[in-house]
Design an enzyme around this catalytic site. Structure first.
Site, PDB file in Angstrom:
ATOM      1  CE  LYS A  80      -3.771   1.955   2.671  1.00  0.00           C
ATOM      2  NZ  LYS A  80      -4.744   1.870   3.939  1.00  0.00           N
ATOM      3  CB  SER A 155      -7.663   3.684   3.017  1.00  0.00           C
ATOM      4  OG  SER A 155      -7.134   3.111   4.105  1.00  0.00           O
ATOM      5  CB  SER A 179      -8.231   0.757   6.009  1.00  0.00           C
ATOM      6  OG  SER A 179      -9.054   1.982   6.325  1.00  0.00           O
TER       7      SER A 179
END
Length: 441
Positions: A80, A155, A179
């Site tokens: 990420k 996210s 997330s």
């Protein structure tokens, strides 16, 4: 075998590499080819480090030939983009930081490299990790591999989408209010949010430092455990025998497939010989989620507000509106919100003194269309583990009538990851709900 290398997952790959059935270099090329073929549609990746991945694969192949492979030797993973990856842009989803290049790996990325993982590149996320849709105005909209045009969650949406589509064997995500687990549920894969503070967070662009947790997303419970073992030592834990279901969850409006999956999971756990009983802690899921979001917006404002004022073009109007939303709460309202969070944390910990784990839906709904309304309740169940500092595993548990995955999650006691993984493995075998996306088999 080469056409299905991505179906092997982490443990399948390391076993195939060790047995000489699959070439490490060929596996890396296979994943790079899948990224080239499919990521133009999914848009999970922000940056691909093809040459770095190839160099790491050659080193991994040499280690296998020398008989000294490390635990994740040669396994292609992705990261990420709010975690620093040496030599790649480190922007956290903000256009303002698009030109920032990481000089060193985040601690979690360094741990994966030290375990032999091949880093493929960085993955898209909801801007600033403050949201659960991953329609990023600076780096593109990520699509759910089970249905293009639908959200992968967030996210860590790029992480969930990349794993589901077979563009990486596993991925790192971060979890502040859900997330990691929300994308796992929407994309029909597996996600582990560790105990707060268990995985070192050096090199993370934080949102709420006290709640942020770095963890893996993968295609099986076993793969989660393999990646997690490289990130942090997992203390031994006794078996889980007693499961609590929260009566308060009935107050959250859920899709019928989510309710059916929860009932099925509870029945299967009973069939495995566990006690499953309802507990009634005083938790208002909507208030907890709202209070958590307010804290997140306030902390985001403290970290990024000055830059957003100075470089507004590098921060979306939606992100700046979220900062303004948080600033709109006075001290009395903030104190009330913190009290709500503290009360919920105490209630969860009290529940886990009587039970060994808690069973909940992961999200109240399946994935939804990017061009439709965004449900406010996405984190109603996931936020609990963050505010109480608990580990939580999300796993696929069923399907809607029109083919979208839904999931459940297990919350455990702090440092109880090993026990949760063992229980999740048994439950997953009974549920048998994992299916790869039809469009990206």
């Amino acid at each position: 075998m080469s056409a299905r290398i991505h179906a092997l997952g982490v443990l399948g790959l390391t076993g195939a590499f060790a047995a000489g059935r699959v070439s490490v270099v060929a596996a890396t090329e296979h994943y790079l080819a899948r990224i080239r073929a499919h990521d133009g549609t999914i848009r999970a990746f922000n940056d691909v480090d093809a040459e770095g991945a190839r160099a790491a694969a050659r080193e991994a192949a040499a280690r296998y030939e020398a008989g000294r492979p490390r635990p994740l030797e040669g396994v292609p993973v992705a990261i990420k983009a709010n975690l620093a990856v040496r030599g790649l842009p480190f922007h956290g989803g903000f256009g303002a930081y698009a030109g920032r290049i990481a000089e060193a790996d985040a601690a979690a990325v360094a741990a994966l490299r030290a375990a032999g993982a091949v880093i493929l590149g960085t993955l898209n996320l909801h801007e600033g990790a403050l949201g659960a849709v991953t329609a990023n105005p600076h780096f593109g909209t990520t699509h759910n591999p089970h249905r293009i045009g639908f959200t992968p969650g967030g996210s860590s949406g790029g992480s969930g989408a990349a794993v589901a589509a077979g563009l990486a064997a596993a991925a790192l995500g971060t979890d502040t209010l859900g997330s990691i687990r929300i994308p796992a549920a929407y994309c029909g894969v597996y996600g582990l949010k560790p105990t707060n503070g268990l995985v070192p967070d050096g090199g993370l662009m934080p949102l709420v430092a006290r709640w942020d947790a770095i963890g893996p997303i993968a295609r099986s419970v076993g793969d989660l455990g393999a990646v997690m073992a490289a990130l942090a030592p997992l203390p031994p834990a006794g078996p889980i025998r007693r499961i609590a279901m929260l009566a308060s969850a009935a107050g959250v409006d859920c899709h019928p497939a989510v309710r059916a999956a929860l009932r099925l999971a509870a029945d299967l756990l009973r069939g495995l010989g566990l006690e499953v009983d309802e507990a009634a802690p005083a938790i208002d899921h909507h208030r907890v989620r709202l209070a958590g979001f307010v804290v997140a917006t306030r902390e985001a404002d403290a970290r990024f507000g000055a830059d957003a004022a100075r470089m507004p073009q590098g921060f979306s109007p939606a992100f700046r509106d979220s900062l303004a939303f948080g600033r709109g709460f006075g001290e009395e309202a903030l104190a009330e919100g913190e009290a709500t969070l503290a009360e919920a944390s105490r209630a969860l910990k009290a529940t886990l003194r009587a039970a060994d784990a808690i069973l909940l839906p992961t999200t109240p709904q399946p994935a939804f269309a990017h061009d439709g309304p965004v449900p406010v309740s996405q984190a109603d169940f996931t936020a609990l583990a963050n505010i109480a500092g608990l580990p939580a595993i999300a796993l696929p548990a069923g399907w809607t009538s029109d083919g979208l995955p839904v999931g459940v999650q297990l919350l455990g006691r702090p440092q109880g990851e090993a026990a949760l993984l063992a229980l999740a493995c048994d439950l997953d075998r009974a549920l048998n709900a994992y299916r790869p996306p039809l469009a990206f088999p």
